[in-house]
Design a protein around this motif. Structure first.
Motif, mmCIF file in Angstrom:
data_model
loop_
_atom_site.group_PDB
_atom_site.id
_atom_site.type_symbol
_atom_site.label_atom_id
_atom_site.label_comp_id
_atom_site.label_asym_id
_atom_site.label_seq_id
_atom_site.Cartn_x
_atom_site.Cartn_y
_atom_site.Cartn_z
ATOM 1 N N UNK A 101 34.395 40.700 60.702
ATOM 2 C CA UNK A 101 34.986 42.164 60.384
ATOM 3 C C UNK A 101 35.745 41.850 59.916
ATOM 4 N N UNK A 102 36.191 42.782 58.746
ATOM 5 C CA UNK A 102 37.053 42.765 57.632
ATOM 6 C C UNK A 102 37.531 43.573 56.676
ATOM 7 N N UNK A 103 38.612 43.955 55.825
ATOM 8 C CA UNK A 103 39.118 44.664 55.141
ATOM 9 C C UNK A 103 39.964 43.526 54.834
ATOM 10 N N UNK A 104 39.479 43.912 52.813
ATOM 11 C CA UNK A 104 40.176 43.579 52.019
ATOM 12 C C UNK A 104 41.493 43.678 51.399
ATOM 13 N N UNK A 105 42.229 44.992 51.740
ATOM 14 C CA UNK A 105 42.979 45.777 51.378
ATOM 15 C C UNK A 105 43.578 45.382 49.828
ATOM 16 N N UNK A 106 44.619 45.255 49.724
ATOM 17 C CA UNK A 106 45.303 44.912 48.079
ATOM 18 C C UNK A 106 44.199 44.419 47.821
ATOM 19 N N UNK A 107 43.935 43.036 47.866
ATOM 20 C CA UNK A 107 43.354 42.145 47.259
ATOM 21 C C UNK A 107 41.844 41.954 47.671
ATOM 22 N N UNK A 108 41.383 43.533 47.824
ATOM 23 C CA UNK A 108 40.101 43.825 47.793
ATOM 24 C C UNK A 108 39.403 44.550 45.753
ATOM 25 N N UNK A 109 38.369 44.986 45.921
ATOM 26 C CA UNK A 109 37.686 44.870 43.682
ATOM 27 C C UNK A 109 37.631 44.067 43.366
ATOM 28 N N UNK A 110 37.905 42.780 43.438
ATOM 29 C CA UNK A 110 37.830 41.805 42.505
ATOM 30 C C UNK A 110 36.673 40.873 41.543
ATOM 31 N N UNK A 111 36.324 40.515 41.353
ATOM 32 C CA UNK A 111 35.023 40.088 40.946
ATOM 33 C C UNK A 111 34.734 38.606 41.243
ATOM 34 N N UNK A 112 33.296 38.181 41.263
ATOM 35 C CA UNK A 112 33.133 37.440 42.314
ATOM 36 C C UNK A 112 34.033 36.023 41.596
ATOM 37 N N UNK A 113 33.572 35.227 42.398
ATOM 38 C CA UNK A 113 34.565 33.637 41.992
ATOM 39 C C UNK A 113 33.716 32.880 41.124
ATOM 40 N N UNK A 114 32.660 33.172 40.981
ATOM 41 C CA UNK A 114 31.961 32.382 39.637
ATOM 42 C C UNK A 114 31.817 33.267 38.159
ATOM 43 N N UNK A 115 32.854 34.607 38.355
ATOM 44 C CA UNK A 115 32.884 35.418 37.874
ATOM 45 C C UNK A 115 34.353 36.234 37.248
ATOM 46 N N UNK A 116 35.399 34.918 37.553
ATOM 47 C CA UNK A 116 36.201 35.079 37.540
ATOM 48 C C UNK A 116 37.271 35.316 38.574
ATOM 49 N N UNK A 117 36.879 36.237 39.095
ATOM 50 C CA UNK A 117 37.719 36.514 40.799
ATOM 51 C C UNK A 117 38.595 37.582 39.893
ATOM 52 N N UNK A 118 38.858 37.966 39.529
ATOM 53 C CA UNK A 118 39.946 39.575 38.838
ATOM 54 C C UNK A 118 40.025 40.444 39.267
ATOM 55 N N UNK A 119 40.848 41.345 38.925
ATOM 56 C CA UNK A 119 40.527 42.427 39.664
ATOM 57 C C UNK A 119 39.749 43.480 38.933
ATOM 58 N N UNK A 120 38.919 44.402 39.337
ATOM 59 C CA UNK A 120 38.801 45.462 38.649
ATOM 60 C C UNK A 120 39.101 46.971 38.665
ATOM 61 N N UNK A 121 39.068 47.493 37.291
ATOM 62 C CA UNK A 121 39.741 48.469 37.291
ATOM 63 C C UNK A 121 38.949 49.128 37.889
ATOM 64 N N UNK A 122 39.062 50.717 38.675
ATOM 65 C CA UNK A 122 38.526 51.540 38.457
ATOM 66 C C UNK A 122 37.828 52.154 37.782
ATOM 67 N N UNK A 123 38.256 51.773 36.212
ATOM 68 C CA UNK A 123 37.342 52.656 35.808
ATOM 69 C C UNK A 123 35.858 51.287 35.589
ATOM 70 N N UNK A 124 35.692 50.332 36.070
ATOM 71 C CA UNK A 124 34.766 49.372 35.404
ATOM 72 C C UNK A 124 34.133 48.995 36.885
ATOM 73 N N UNK A 125 33.684 50.286 37.595
ATOM 74 C CA UNK A 125 32.986 49.931 38.398
ATOM 75 C C UNK A 125 33.501 49.261 39.638
ATOM 76 N N UNK A 126 36.093 49.314 39.794
ATOM 77 C CA UNK A 126 36.294 48.563 40.899
ATOM 78 C C UNK A 126 36.833 50.090 41.783
ATOM 79 N N UNK A 127 37.756 50.033 41.749
ATOM 80 C CA UNK A 127 38.615 50.711 43.100
ATOM 81 C C UNK A 127 39.957 51.438 42.906
ATOM 82 N N UNK A 128 40.593 51.716 43.856
ATOM 83 C CA UNK A 128 41.792 52.581 44.335
ATOM 84 C C UNK A 128 42.414 51.015 45.510
ATOM 85 N N UNK A 129 43.014 49.787 45.930
ATOM 86 C CA UNK A 129 43.035 49.421 47.012
ATOM 87 C C UNK A 129 43.742 50.771 48.004
ATOM 88 N N UNK A 130 43.703 49.553 49.145
ATOM 89 C CA UNK A 130 45.248 49.826 49.717
ATOM 90 C C UNK A 130 45.941 48.864 50.481
#
Length: 367
Positions: A101-130
């Motif tokens: 069981x996990x929570x990604x915290x500030x490393x959440x809202x990223x693309x899959x590794x084979x898609x570059x793994x970069x953070x996804x902006x809230x307006x582009x399908x991502x979300x605000x991390x905690x």
């Protein structure tokens, strides 16, 4: 007789050997729900002959996913989807299956590794991390929102609720993810935790929230369900979390009834400088094995059968975990048994596969 193929007990759960398949993110879920990929992936690994299979990091709330395609266990829908996979695995394999069981915290809202793994902006399908503090993982990332007391309570309750769901599904053990730079590790490390309340500052304060989450999970499931933890023993960065602090955490976990400690490292900061090599994390496991009575799982570039045998036989760790190595060779336990003169279980459908010179290698389930 091979030490690697001797049984071991984790808080009452008996494993037939000391080979663990470590959690490995697949980034293949549908809004948190397991898919046919998980059926194929876990079904394959369930036939490996390993002593324990741990399902990948499973988010306890949507915002806790590393990527939008991460596995989750926070709703009836995600529970039913994972239950379908687990029921199919159980039909064909008796391997004990645990969940991380996990929570990604500030490393959440990223693309899959084979898609570059970069953070996804809230307006582009991502979300605000905690996170514990409003400090981004990478300089180019948006800053996370520091969790307030209500947020801490929400996350803690989410872990406990997911543990209840995991127990209801019949998972044999629960592993709490406090490694690799995700939320609970972020609380532990002074590099990511700059709070000035009772959850930040001193080592005791930085350990407080991860220990509270562990206690919440332990209280949420019956005593017969082992609850272990995965940690990063060091940040591999100056001024960060280190092995001495990990040892202090291990003692606190031992007092709280942890079933085992699974010892990894790194993942908290892009500034890490890792000295990687075969078995490079084993000394961390060995230190914790010496200083506590907790069963210890060693992991990290353990790829050869005799290497794994030496780790267990010498008492450096109680079990060894494989990740990428078992993806490359899903029958690694069979091959290790052949090399070490041991036996491994296999389904009846595969018993004919053993070479004529190794007729005593594979034994059917139930024997």
């Amino acid at each position: 007789m091979s030490h690697l193929f001797q049984p071991v007990s984790l808080d009452g759960l008996t494993l037939e050997n000391r080979i663990v398949i470590a959690p490995m993110c697949q980034y293949s879920a549908d809004e948190g729900a397991a898919t046919d990929w998980h059926l194929i992936h876990l079904g394959n690994l369930a036939l490996s002959g390993a002593g324990l299979l741990i399902v990948e990091a499973t988010a306890v709330e949507p915002e806790g996913r590393i990527s939008p395609a991460d596995l989750g266990l926070w709703s009836d829908r995600t529970e039913e989807a994972l239950g379908r996979v687990l029921r199919a695995v159980r039909k064909w394999s008796p391997i004990p299956v645990a969940i991380q069981l996990a929570h990604a915290g500030r490393k959440a809202s990223t693309r899959a590794p084979w898609e570059g793994g970069k953070q996804i902006a809230a307006g582009d399908g991502g979300w605000r991390t905690v996170a514990p503090s409003a400090l981004p993982f990478a300089a180019t990332d948006n800053a996370p929102m520091a969790l307030d007391r209500a947020g801490l309570q929400r996350v803690k309750e989410a872990f406990a609720a997911s543990a209840v769901r995991a127990h209801r599904l019949g998972f044999c053990a629960i592993e709490l993810h406090a490694a690799h730079g995700y939320l609970l590790h972020e609380f532990l490390s002074p590099l990511s935790n700059r709070r000035d309340d009772s959850y930040g500052g001193s080592l005791e304060n930085r350990m407080r929230f991860p220990l509270e989450v562990f206690e919440a999970i332990r209280a949420a499931v019956p005593a017969g369900i082992p609850v272990g933890i995965r940690v990063s023993a060091t940040d591999w960065a100056e001024g960060g979390w280190d092995l001495d602090q990990t040892a202090a955490l291990a003692h606190k976990l031992e007092e709280r009834g942890a079933a085992y400690i699974h010892v990894s490292s790194g993942g908290l900061t892009p500034a890490q400088k890792i000295a990687a090599g075969p078995g490079y994390q084993v000394p961390f496991a060995e230190r914790l094995k010496r200083e506590t009575k907790l069963p210890v799982i060693a992991v990290g570039l353990i790829t050869e059968a005799r290497q794994a045998e030496e780790i267990v036989a010498s008492g450096k760790a109680d079990l060894v975990a494989l990740a990428r190595g078992v993806l490359y060779d899903p029958r690694w336990p069979w091959h290790a048994a052949a090399e070490l003169g041991a036996q491994a279980h296999a389904p009846n459908q595969y018993l004919r596969s053993q070479p004529p010179t190794l007729k005593a290698l594979l034994k059917p389930y139930g024997t």
